[in-house]
Design an enzyme around this catalytic site. Structure first.
Site, PDB file in Angstrom:
ATOM      1  N   THR A   1     -16.211   0.429   3.952  1.00  0.00           N
ATOM      2  CA  THR A   1     -15.159   0.792   4.119  1.00  0.00           C
ATOM      3  C   THR A   1     -14.546   2.205   4.021  1.00  0.00           C
ATOM      4  O   THR A   1     -15.679   2.698   3.702  1.00  0.00           O
ATOM      5  CB  THR A   1     -14.192  -0.032   2.937  1.00  0.00           C
ATOM      6  OG1 THR A   1     -14.348   0.432   1.556  1.00  0.00           O
ATOM      7  CG2 THR A   1     -14.314  -1.588   2.857  1.00  0.00           C
TER       8      THR A   1
ATOM      9  N   LYS B   1     -13.634  -0.149 -13.740  1.00  0.00           N
ATOM     10  CA  LYS B   1     -14.010  -1.154 -13.272  1.00  0.00           C
ATOM     11  C   LYS B   1     -14.374  -2.345 -14.509  1.00  0.00           C
ATOM     12  O   LYS B   1     -14.215  -3.407 -14.375  1.00  0.00           O
ATOM     13  CB  LYS B   1     -15.045  -1.282 -12.060  1.00  0.00           C
ATOM     14  CG  LYS B   1     -14.416  -0.264 -10.966  1.00  0.00           C
ATOM     15  CD  LYS B   1     -13.433  -1.134 -10.563  1.00  0.00           C
ATOM     16  CE  LYS B   1     -12.741  -0.350  -9.164  1.00  0.00           C
ATOM     17  NZ  LYS B   1     -11.704  -1.247  -8.642  1.00  0.00           N
TER      18      LYS B   1
ATOM     19  N   ASP C   1       3.273   2.037  -4.432  1.00  0.00           N
ATOM     20  CA  ASP C   1       2.177   3.102  -5.142  1.00  0.00           C
ATOM     21  C   ASP C   1       2.029   2.161  -6.722  1.00  0.00           C
ATOM     22  O   ASP C   1       2.886   1.921  -7.573  1.00  0.00           O
ATOM     23  CB  ASP C   1       2.765   4.312  -5.538  1.00  0.00           C
ATOM     24  CG  ASP C   1       1.815   5.090  -6.400  1.00  0.00           C
ATOM     25  OD1 ASP C   1       1.005   4.473  -7.040  1.00  0.00           O
ATOM     26  OD2 ASP C   1       1.807   6.451  -6.312  1.00  0.00           O
ATOM     27  N   VAL C   2       0.782   1.556  -6.912  1.00  0.00           N
ATOM     28  CA  VAL C   2       0.662   0.730  -7.806  1.00  0.00           C
ATOM     29  C   VAL C   2       1.011   1.373  -9.241  1.00  0.00           C
ATOM     30  O   VAL C   2       0.747   0.589 -10.175  1.00  0.00           O
ATOM     31  CB  VAL C   2      -0.781  -0.097  -7.618  1.00  0.00           C
ATOM     32  CG1 VAL C   2      -0.992  -1.012  -6.559  1.00  0.00           C
ATOM     33  CG2 VAL C   2      -1.890   1.023  -7.757  1.00  0.00           C
TER      34      VAL C   2
ATOM     35  N   ASP D   1       0.949  -1.436   0.099  1.00  0.00           N
ATOM     36  CA  ASP D   1      -0.011  -0.190   0.200  1.00  0.00           C
ATOM     37  C   ASP D   1       1.099   1.077  -0.050  1.00  0.00           C
ATOM     38  O   ASP D   1       2.067   1.095   0.167  1.00  0.00           O
ATOM     39  CB  ASP D   1      -0.946  -0.350   1.286  1.00  0.00           C
ATOM     40  CG  ASP D   1      -2.234   0.834   1.084  1.00  0.00           C
ATOM     41  OD1 ASP D   1      -3.484   0.094   1.128  1.00  0.00           O
ATOM     42  OD2 ASP D   1      -2.258   2.062   1.046  1.00  0.00           O
TER      43      ASP D   1
ATOM     44  N   TYR E   1     -15.135   5.995 -12.799  1.00  0.00           N
ATOM     45  CA  TYR E   1     -14.984   4.841 -11.813  1.00  0.00           C
ATOM     46  C   TYR E   1     -15.476   3.702 -12.551  1.00  0.00           C
ATOM     47  O   TYR E   1     -14.864   2.593 -12.694  1.00  0.00           O
ATOM     48  CB  TYR E   1     -15.592   5.204 -10.760  1.00  0.00           C
ATOM     49  CG  TYR E   1     -15.455   4.095  -9.551  1.00  0.00           C
ATOM     50  CD1 TYR E   1     -14.260   3.869  -8.883  1.00  0.00           C
ATOM     51  CD2 TYR E   1     -16.318   3.150  -9.077  1.00  0.00           C
ATOM     52  CE1 TYR E   1     -14.114   2.788  -7.912  1.00  0.00           C
ATOM     53  CE2 TYR E   1     -16.341   2.135  -8.450  1.00  0.00           C
ATOM     54  CZ  TYR E   1     -15.149   1.887  -7.786  1.00  0.00           C
ATOM     55  OH  TYR E   1     -15.194   0.718  -6.780  1.00  0.00           O
TER      56      TYR E   1
ATOM     57  N   ASN F   1      -6.119  -5.128  -5.782  1.00  0.00           N
ATOM     58  CA  ASN F   1      -7.395  -4.464  -5.232  1.00  0.00           C
ATOM     59  C   ASN F   1      -7.108  -3.008  -4.900  1.00  0.00           C
ATOM     60  O   ASN F   1      -8.212  -2.453  -4.756  1.00  0.00           O
ATOM     61  CB  ASN F   1      -7.401  -5.297  -4.084  1.00  0.00           C
ATOM     62  CG  ASN F   1      -8.251  -4.772  -2.935  1.00  0.00           C
ATOM     63  OD1 ASN F   1      -9.745  -4.712  -3.023  1.00  0.00           O
ATOM     64  ND2 ASN F   1      -7.753  -3.995  -1.836  1.00  0.00           N
TER      65      ASN F   1
HETATM   66  P1  NAD Z   1     -10.186   1.758   1.050  1.00  0.00           P
HETATM   67  O1  NAD Z   1     -10.208   3.104   0.670  1.00  0.00           O
HETATM   68  O2  NAD Z   1     -10.636   1.235   2.486  1.00  0.00           O
HETATM   69  O3  NAD Z   1      -8.883   0.813   0.641  1.00  0.00           O
HETATM   70  C1  NAD Z   1      -8.252   1.360  -0.317  1.00  0.00           C
HETATM   71  C2  NAD Z   1      -6.713   1.139  -0.240  1.00  0.00           C
HETATM   72  O4  NAD Z   1      -6.082   1.265  -1.471  1.00  0.00           O
HETATM   73  C3  NAD Z   1      -6.231   2.192   0.914  1.00  0.00           C
HETATM   74  O5  NAD Z   1      -5.599   1.363   1.603  1.00  0.00           O
HETATM   75  C4  NAD Z   1      -5.432   3.064  -0.047  1.00  0.00           C
HETATM   76  O6  NAD Z   1      -4.192   3.496   0.689  1.00  0.00           O
HETATM   77  C5  NAD Z   1      -4.976   2.036  -1.121  1.00  0.00           C
HETATM   78  N1  NAD Z   1      -4.481   2.832  -2.267  1.00  0.00           N
HETATM   79  C6  NAD Z   1      -4.869   3.920  -2.704  1.00  0.00           C
HETATM   80  N2  NAD Z   1      -4.285   4.252  -4.058  1.00  0.00           N
HETATM   81  C7  NAD Z   1      -2.940   3.449  -3.917  1.00  0.00           C
HETATM   82  C8  NAD Z   1      -1.942   3.229  -4.703  1.00  0.00           C
HETATM   83  N3  NAD Z   1      -1.903   4.267  -5.472  1.00  0.00           N
HETATM   84  N4  NAD Z   1      -1.126   2.368  -4.513  1.00  0.00           N
HETATM   85  C9  NAD Z   1      -1.311   1.438  -3.563  1.00  0.00           C
HETATM   86  N5  NAD Z   1      -2.297   1.584  -2.718  1.00  0.00           N
HETATM   87  C10 NAD Z   1      -2.956   2.619  -3.044  1.00  0.00           C
HETATM   88  O7  NAD Z   1     -11.485   1.118  -0.131  1.00  0.00           O
HETATM   89  P2  NAD Z   1     -11.771  -0.350  -0.331  1.00  0.00           P
HETATM   90  O8  NAD Z   1     -13.200  -0.335  -0.408  1.00  0.00           O
HETATM   91  O9  NAD Z   1     -11.217  -1.436   0.746  1.00  0.00           O
HETATM   92  O10 NAD Z   1     -11.199  -0.565  -1.881  1.00  0.00           O
HETATM   93  C11 NAD Z   1     -10.763  -1.737  -2.311  1.00  0.00           C
HETATM   94  C12 NAD Z   1     -11.374  -1.945  -3.585  1.00  0.00           C
HETATM   95  O11 NAD Z   1     -12.590  -2.199  -3.507  1.00  0.00           O
HETATM   96  C13 NAD Z   1     -10.912  -0.566  -4.735  1.00  0.00           C
HETATM   97  O12 NAD Z   1     -10.564  -1.149  -5.775  1.00  0.00           O
HETATM   98  C14 NAD Z   1     -12.335  -0.446  -4.870  1.00  0.00           C
HETATM   99  O13 NAD Z   1     -12.699   0.268  -6.162  1.00  0.00           O
HETATM  100  C15 NAD Z   1     -13.088  -1.580  -4.572  1.00  0.00           C
HETATM  101  N6  NAD Z   1     -14.637  -1.463  -4.369  1.00  0.00           N
HETATM  102  C16 NAD Z   1     -14.885  -1.210  -3.224  1.00  0.00           C
HETATM  103  C17 NAD Z   1     -16.266  -1.406  -2.799  1.00  0.00           C
HETATM  104  C18 NAD Z   1     -16.926  -0.886  -1.491  1.00  0.00           C
HETATM  105  O14 NAD Z   1     -18.027  -0.501  -1.491  1.00  0.00           O
HETATM  106  N7  NAD Z   1     -16.072  -0.628  -0.474  1.00  0.00           N
HETATM  107  C19 NAD Z   1     -17.310  -1.831  -3.819  1.00  0.00           C
HETATM  108  C20 NAD Z   1     -16.819  -2.263  -4.951  1.00  0.00           C
HETATM  109  C21 NAD Z   1     -15.311  -2.132  -5.364  1.00  0.00           C
END
Ligand code: NAD
Length: 273
Positions: free
Chosen positions: A188, A157, A60-61, A36, A153, A88
């Site tokens: 989250t 996806k 950083d991805v 992360d 977004y 993720n």
């Molecule tokens: P979150 O914000 O809790 O976690 C996301 C994490 O990604 C954070 O720890 C952040 O620091 C990290 N991150 C951001 N930019 C980054 C980078 N450039 N390099 C490395 N890490 C980075 O949110 P989440 O809900 O856990 O999201 C995880 C995935 O799930 C995402 O791809 C999101 O689009 C997807 N998603 C979430 C939901 C939801 O409702 N929570 C629904 C569908 C999809």
């Protein structure tokens, strides 16, 4: 499990879904590479896992050199193997596309799409050298049908969904599976971005409109099933399953969404799909 701990590398491991999947796979005996941009969050995730079952990787991805370094460091402790690469990390923000900042659009595409491509390319040799390995990508319910007010977004996806299908075909002969998770709303940090400035949290706003927000614990078993099952895409929670059903059989209902993210989702839910 054989005589080695299976390794999983998790981006976005400092929070939310990444943290929960890390916790779940560690509870099944796996070794977790937590990656992360947030060092404090990664340390908190590591502290939730059994001692000696994780490593931390500042990554950083969007940065290809950091990917190479992170996977070299990780695989130095896993005998060169990666059983699951969990792409993720993601960010989400919305609004009308004409009102969005250029930088916000570029960053979403760079993290949500290019970041996944970077990971897949950086991880390829390790995956190829691991029998029955798997790339697991986090797509979204927003990758099932376009969501008004969330177009960039949603587009990222959809792209992740396409990558997953393509690689599942391309890499079958190499013994690498490709899978996606398509979650509806999960509690989250990311849903805090829904209509910022409102006096309700994202979760409150969604729930007051009758939209389901699932507890984060739903994601561990879903990720496990995605990795170990035959389906390319795994929908996660009732809303995502309803959307997938409607996109297939009643796309007209989804086209009749009202504009605005929450309003549009409210239409979908109230239409009983
Ligand atoms: P979150 O914000 O809790 O976690 C996301 C994490 O990604 C954070 O720890 C952040 O620091 C990290 N991150 C951001 N930019 C980054 C980078 N450039 N390099 C490395 N890490 C980075 O949110 P989440 O809900 O856990 O999201 C995880 C995935 O799930 C995402 O791809 C999101 O689009 C997807 N998603 C979430 C939901 C939801 O409702 N929570 C629904 C569908 C999809």
């Amino acid at each position: 499990m054989g005589d080695r701990r299976k390794p999983i590398f998790v981006t976005g491991g400092a929070s939310g879904l990444g943290r929960e999947v890390s916790r779940y796979f560690a509870s099944k005996g796996w070794f977790v590479g937590i990656a992360d941009i947030n060092p404090d969050g990664m340390a908190q995730t590591a502290a939730m896992l059994p001692a000696g079952q994780s490593s931390i990787h500042l990554l950083d991805v969007t940065n290809r050199e950091q990917w190479k370094q992170a996977l070299a460091d990780f695989t130095a402790t896993t005998g060169g193997k990666i059983d699951v690469l969990f792409n993720n990390a993601g960010i989400g923000s919305g609004g009308a596309i004409q009102d969005m900042d250029d930088s916000d659009i570029d960053r979403q595409i760079a993290i949500n799409l290019t970041g996944v491509i970077n990971g897949i390319r950086a991880g390829f040799e390790y995956l190829k050298n691991t029998p029955d390995s798997c790339v697991l990508n986090t797509s979204s319910a927003a990758g099932i049908y376009g969501v008004g007010g969330l177009s960039v977004y949603s587009a990222t996806k959809f792209a992740v969904r396409g990558l997953t299908e393509s690689h599942d075909i391309e890499w079958r002969e190499l013994g690498i599976k490709s899978r996606s998770l398509m979650p509806g709303f999960i509690d989250t940090n990311i849903i805090g971005n829904i209509e910022p400035g409102s006096n309700q949290t994202g979760k409150e706003k969604l729930e007051s409109a009758g939209i389901e927000v699932s507890p984060v614990e739903i994601i561990g078993p879903a990720a496990w099933q995605a990795v170990h099952g035959k389906k390319v895409h795994t929908t996660v929670n009732k809303m995502a399953k309803q959307l997938a059903f409607a996109a297939r059989w009643f796309p007209g209902r989804l086209r009749n969404q009202r504009t605005g993210l929450v309003e549009g989702l409210e239409t979908i839910v109230s239409s009983g799909t």
